[in-house]
Motif scaffolding. Structure first.
Motif, mmCIF file in Angstrom:
data_model
loop_
_atom_site.group_PDB
_atom_site.id
_atom_site.type_symbol
_atom_site.label_atom_id
_atom_site.label_comp_id
_atom_site.label_asym_id
_atom_site.label_seq_id
_atom_site.Cartn_x
_atom_site.Cartn_y
_atom_site.Cartn_z
ATOM 1 N N LEU A 117 -0.040 -0.013 -5.092
ATOM 2 C CA LEU A 117 0.344 -1.379 -4.771
ATOM 3 C C LEU A 117 0.928 -1.387 -3.367
ATOM 4 O O LEU A 117 1.823 -0.580 -3.053
ATOM 5 N N VAL A 118 0.435 -2.271 -2.504
ATOM 6 C CA VAL A 118 0.873 -2.338 -1.108
ATOM 7 C C VAL A 118 1.543 -3.692 -0.892
ATOM 8 O O VAL A 118 0.901 -4.737 -0.978
ATOM 9 N N ALA A 119 2.839 -3.655 -0.623
ATOM 10 C CA ALA A 119 3.624 -4.878 -0.451
ATOM 11 C C ALA A 119 3.996 -5.066 1.005
ATOM 12 O O ALA A 119 4.357 -4.115 1.705
ATOM 13 N N GLY A 120 3.915 -6.297 1.471
ATOM 14 C CA GLY A 120 4.287 -6.638 2.841
ATOM 15 C C GLY A 120 3.800 -8.035 3.161
ATOM 16 O O GLY A 120 3.378 -8.792 2.282
ATOM 17 N N HIS A 121 3.838 -8.374 4.422
ATOM 18 C CA HIS A 121 3.315 -9.665 4.872
ATOM 19 C C HIS A 121 2.687 -9.468 6.244
ATOM 20 O O HIS A 121 2.934 -8.474 6.932
ATOM 21 N N GLY A 122 1.849 -10.411 6.639
ATOM 22 C CA GLY A 122 1.185 -10.299 7.935
ATOM 23 C C GLY A 122 0.235 -9.116 7.968
ATOM 24 O O GLY A 122 -0.546 -8.881 7.044
ATOM 25 N N SER A 123 0.307 -8.333 9.034
ATOM 26 C CA SER A 123 -0.611 -7.212 9.196
ATOM 27 C C SER A 123 -0.336 -6.090 8.206
ATOM 28 O O SER A 123 -1.224 -5.281 7.928
ATOM 29 N N ALA A 124 0.871 -6.015 7.645
ATOM 30 C CA ALA A 124 1.135 -5.021 6.601
ATOM 31 C C ALA A 124 0.295 -5.317 5.366
ATOM 32 O O ALA A 124 -0.258 -4.406 4.737
ATOM 33 N N LEU A 125 0.184 -6.585 5.017
ATOM 34 C CA LEU A 125 -0.645 -6.965 3.883
ATOM 35 C C LEU A 125 -2.122 -6.779 4.220
ATOM 36 O O LEU A 125 -2.918 -6.381 3.362
ATOM 37 N N THR A 126 -2.497 -7.051 5.469
ATOM 38 C CA THR A 126 -3.871 -6.810 5.896
ATOM 39 C C THR A 126 -4.224 -5.338 5.765
ATOM 40 O O THR A 126 -5.354 -4.988 5.378
ATOM 41 N N ALA A 127 -3.287 -4.451 6.087
ATOM 42 C CA ALA A 127 -3.524 -3.016 5.922
ATOM 43 C C ALA A 127 -3.812 -2.680 4.463
ATOM 44 O O ALA A 127 -4.674 -1.845 4.163
ATOM 45 N N GLY A 128 -3.106 -3.315 3.539
ATOM 46 C CA GLY A 128 -3.383 -3.098 2.132
ATOM 47 C C GLY A 128 -4.766 -3.574 1.733
ATOM 48 O O GLY A 128 -5.459 -2.924 0.933
ATOM 49 N N GLU A 129 -5.200 -4.696 2.275
ATOM 50 C CA GLU A 129 -6.538 -5.202 1.988
ATOM 51 C C GLU A 129 -7.609 -4.266 2.556
ATOM 52 O O GLU A 129 -8.660 -4.052 1.930
ATOM 53 N N MET A 130 -7.355 -3.699 3.724
ATOM 54 C CA MET A 130 -8.306 -2.752 4.299
ATOM 55 C C MET A 130 -8.350 -1.463 3.490
ATOM 56 O O MET A 130 -9.418 -0.864 3.312
ATOM 57 N N LEU A 131 -7.197 -1.026 2.986
ATOM 58 C CA LEU A 131 -7.186 0.148 2.117
ATOM 59 C C LEU A 131 -8.019 -0.105 0.866
ATOM 60 O O LEU A 131 -8.773 0.778 0.425
ATOM 61 N N ALA A 132 -7.896 -1.295 0.286
ATOM 62 C CA ALA A 132 -8.688 -1.628 -0.893
ATOM 63 C C ALA A 132 -10.183 -1.587 -0.580
ATOM 64 O O ALA A 132 -10.988 -1.122 -1.402
ATOM 65 N N ALA A 133 -10.571 -2.055 0.609
ATOM 66 C CA ALA A 133 -11.981 -2.025 0.992
ATOM 67 C C ALA A 133 -12.471 -0.594 1.162
ATOM 68 O O ALA A 133 -13.604 -0.266 0.782
ATOM 69 N N LEU A 134 -11.643 0.268 1.734
ATOM 70 C CA LEU A 134 -12.045 1.654 1.960
ATOM 71 C C LEU A 134 -12.046 2.461 0.665
ATOM 72 O O LEU A 134 -12.859 3.370 0.491
ATOM 73 N N ALA A 135 -11.133 2.163 -0.243
ATOM 74 C CA ALA A 135 -11.069 2.893 -1.509
ATOM 75 C C ALA A 135 -12.217 2.523 -2.432
ATOM 76 O O ALA A 135 -12.641 3.329 -3.267
ATOM 77 N N GLY A 136 -12.720 1.303 -2.307
ATOM 78 C CA GLY A 136 -13.831 0.870 -3.140
ATOM 79 C C GLY A 136 -13.441 0.783 -4.602
ATOM 80 O O GLY A 136 -12.312 0.411 -4.949
ATOM 81 N N THR A 137 -14.364 1.148 -5.472
ATOM 82 C CA THR A 137 -14.115 1.075 -6.910
ATOM 83 C C THR A 137 -13.567 2.373 -7.483
ATOM 84 O O THR A 137 -13.273 2.445 -8.681
ATOM 85 N N ALA A 138 -13.411 3.398 -6.639
ATOM 86 C CA ALA A 138 -12.931 4.687 -7.144
ATOM 87 C C ALA A 138 -11.448 4.646 -7.482
ATOM 88 O O ALA A 138 -10.985 5.414 -8.330
#
Length: 437
Positions: A57-78
Motif C-alpha cells: 500500500l502506497v500512501a501520499g498525495h501529488g507525485s507520491a501517489l503518482t509513484a504508487g500508481e506507476m509501481l502498480a503499472a510496473l508490478a502488473g498482476t504478479a
C-alpha cells in the motif's frame, strides 16, 4: 496563445521559468542516484525480506501517489499494489501552521483498508513530512501489525514518527535550492495565487519513485534487472540533454510536442498500463504546469469513453483554417489533438530503406539513434498494431482529428516509462512557459 518565439530563446525561457522547473527536471537523474545511495545507507541494502508481502500500500498525495500508481503499472498482476489517496481534509490548528509545509496538505487524512494487516506493507512517502494524517496513518498501521517504510525529509514530524512505529526510514531527496530564484509580480516563486496550494516540484516524482522501486526490487514485487534503476537515471540525463532550453525547437522533442498541443484539447490515449501511467502523469502536469485540461484514457475503453468528443463541437467542425473567421476579433478555436503513447519493443521489420533492427533505422519512425528517446511514429510505420490502435487511427482520420503517436522501443517497462514521462514532463513545462509569456 502560444509564443513560439520564446521556445527558441534560452534567455527568455530562463526569465519566464520563475520556479526553475526546467532546472529541476534537468537534475532528475542526479536525484535518482542520490536517492538510491541514501536508501542503501539507511539500511535498504541490509534488508533480508522473509518472502513477499501480500499487498503493498502506497500512501501520499501529488507525485507520491503518482509513484504508487506507476509501481502498480510496473508490478502488473504478479503483485497487489494499492495506492492510498487522502480521504478527507481538515483545517490545521493555528498553532501548527508555522511548521506546516502547506496549510491544506498538512490537514489531509488517510485511512487503511479494512483488510490490511500483518501480511501487508505500507509505504508512506512525503516531500514535506508535515502531514499529520500520514503520521496518524503510520500509527494505525503499526497497531494493525503492518510492516512500514517511510520516505520523508530528515527531521520532519513524519520521519520522527517513523522511528516511533519501528518503520524503515528512507530520506527524501529535495530539489536544488531555489531560494534565490527571481520572484514574480506577486512576490512568489512561480504562480502564487493560492499560497496554501503551492505548485509541486515537477521532479519530486523521481525522489518518491526511486526509493520505492529500490525497496520493491529488494522484496521481489517488481521484477527489475539489477542495474535497471541506474540505467533509468542515465535515461533521465539523456532526456535532459535532448530537451535542454538551448536546443532548437526542431531538434528538441519536448518543444515540438508543446507547440503541437498549443490551442488544442488533448486526448491522451495509451496502450498498456505503463503508457497509461505516463498518460495520467502528463494530464496532471498539463493542468499543473500549463493550466490546460486534458483527458487521459487507456485503449480500448478510451475509444468508447471519448467518442462524443469527435462527434461534438471540438471534432471536425472546429476548423482553425476557416477562411471567413475574423483573426483579429475572434480567438483561435480549440480543436482536438489525440496523443497516443505506446511501448513497442518489437524490432523493425527488415526491408528496403531499413537500417536493420533498432529505433532509428526503422521505417516510419522519426529518430536518429536507438537511444534517442521516444520517437514520433509516422503513418507509414510498417510495424504491426493492435486492433485498438488501428481503430484509434481510423476514428481520428474519419473526423479529421490529428493523431500523434509516440512510442518507446525500450524492452524494459521501467525504461519505457522513464522515457515517456521525462519527455512529457518537459513538454508540459515548455507549453506553460510559452503560453504565459
Amino acid at each position: 496563445m502560444l509564443d513560439d518565439t520564446l521556445l527558441d530563446d534560452p534567455a527568455a525561457l530562463r526569465r519566464a521559468d520563475h520556479d526553475r522547473a526546467l532546472l529541476a527536471l534537468a537534475g532528475s537523474g542526479a536525484r535518482v542516484r542520490t536517492a538510491l545511495r541514501l536508501a542503501e545507507a539507511a539500511g535498504l541494502d541490509r534488508l533480508r525480506p522473509d518472502g513477499r508481502p501480500r499487498a503493498v500500500l502506497v500512501a501520499g498525495h501529488g507525485s507520491a501517489l503518482t509513484a504508487g500508481e506507476m509501481l502498480a503499472a510496473l508490478a502488473g498482476t504478479a503483485s497487489l499494489v494499492v495506492p492510498l489517496p487522502p480521504t478527507d481534509a481538515a483545517p490545521v490548528p493555528r498553532a501548527d501552521r508555522a511548521t506546516a509545509p502547506a496549510v491544506f496538505t498538512a490537514g489531509l487524512a488517510w485511512q487503511l483498508p479494512g483488510w490490511a494487516g500483518p501480511l501487508d506493507l505500507l509505504v508512506i512517502s512525503s516531500a514535506a513530512g508535515g502531514e499529520r494524517g500520514l503520521v496518524a496513518l503510520a500509527e494505525q498501521a503499526y497497531a494493525r501489525g503492518c510492516a512500514i517504510v517511510v520516505t520523508a525529509p530528515e527531521g520532519s514530524p513524519l520521519a520522527e514518527a517513523a522511528l516511533q512505529v519501528r518503520a524503515l526510514p528512507l530520506p527524501f531527496v529535495p530539489s536544488a535550492d531555489t531560494s534565490d530564484a527571481p520572484a514574480d509580480d506577486d512576490g512568489e516563486h512561480g504562480r502564487g495565487a493560492e499560497p496554501d496550494l503551492p505548485a509541486e516540484d515537477p521532479a519530486a516524482l523521481w525522489a518518491h519513485l526511486a526509493p520505492l522501486l529500490a525497496l520493491t526490487q529488494k522484496l521481489g514485487v517488481t521484477p527489475l534487472p539489477y542495474d535497471a534503476l541506474a540505467a533509468a537515471a542515465d535515461l533521465l540525463d539523456a532526456t535532459a540533454v535532448r530537451c535542454r532550453p538551448d536546443a532548437a525547437a526542431y531538434t528538441n522533442p519536448a518543444k515540438s510536442l508543446a507547440a503541437r498541443l498549443a490551442g488544442t484539447v488533448p486526448l491522451l490515449w495509451a496502450e498498456g498500463p505503463v503508457a497509461g501511467a505516463a498518460a495520467g502523469r502528463f494530464a496532471a502536469q498539463l493542468a499543473e504546469r500549463a493550466g490546460r485540461p486534458a483527458l487521459a484514457g487507456l485503449l480500448p475503453q478510451a475509444l468508447t469513453a471519448h467518442r462524443g468528443m469527435f462527434t461534438g463541437q471540438l471534432g471536425a467542425g472546429a476548423d482553425p483554417d476557416d477562411f471567413f473567421r475574423d483573426r483579429v476579433e475572434e480567438p483561435d478555436p480549440l480543436h482536438l489533438q489525440v496523443l497516443l503513447l505506446r511501448q513497442t519493443a518489437e524490432e523493425a521489420p527488415a526491408g528496403p530503406g531499413s537500417a536493420g533492427p533498432g529505433f532509428g533505422g526503422a521505417p516510419g519512425v522519426s529518430g536518429e539513434e536507438e537511444d534517442g528517446g521516444p520517437a514520433e511514429v509516422t503513418a507509414d510505420d510498417a510495424r504491426p498494431r493492435s486492433f485498438g490502435v488501428t481503430r484509434a487511427h481510423r476514428l481520428a482520420a474519419a473526423h479529421d482529428v490529428r493523431l500523434t503517436e509516440y512510442a518507446s522501443r525500450r524492452p524494459e517497462p521501467l525504461h519505457a516509462l522513464v522515457e515517456l514521462v521525462a519527455l512529457t514532463d518537459f513538454a508540459a513545462v515548455y507549453l506553460g512557459l510559452a503560453a504565459q509569456s
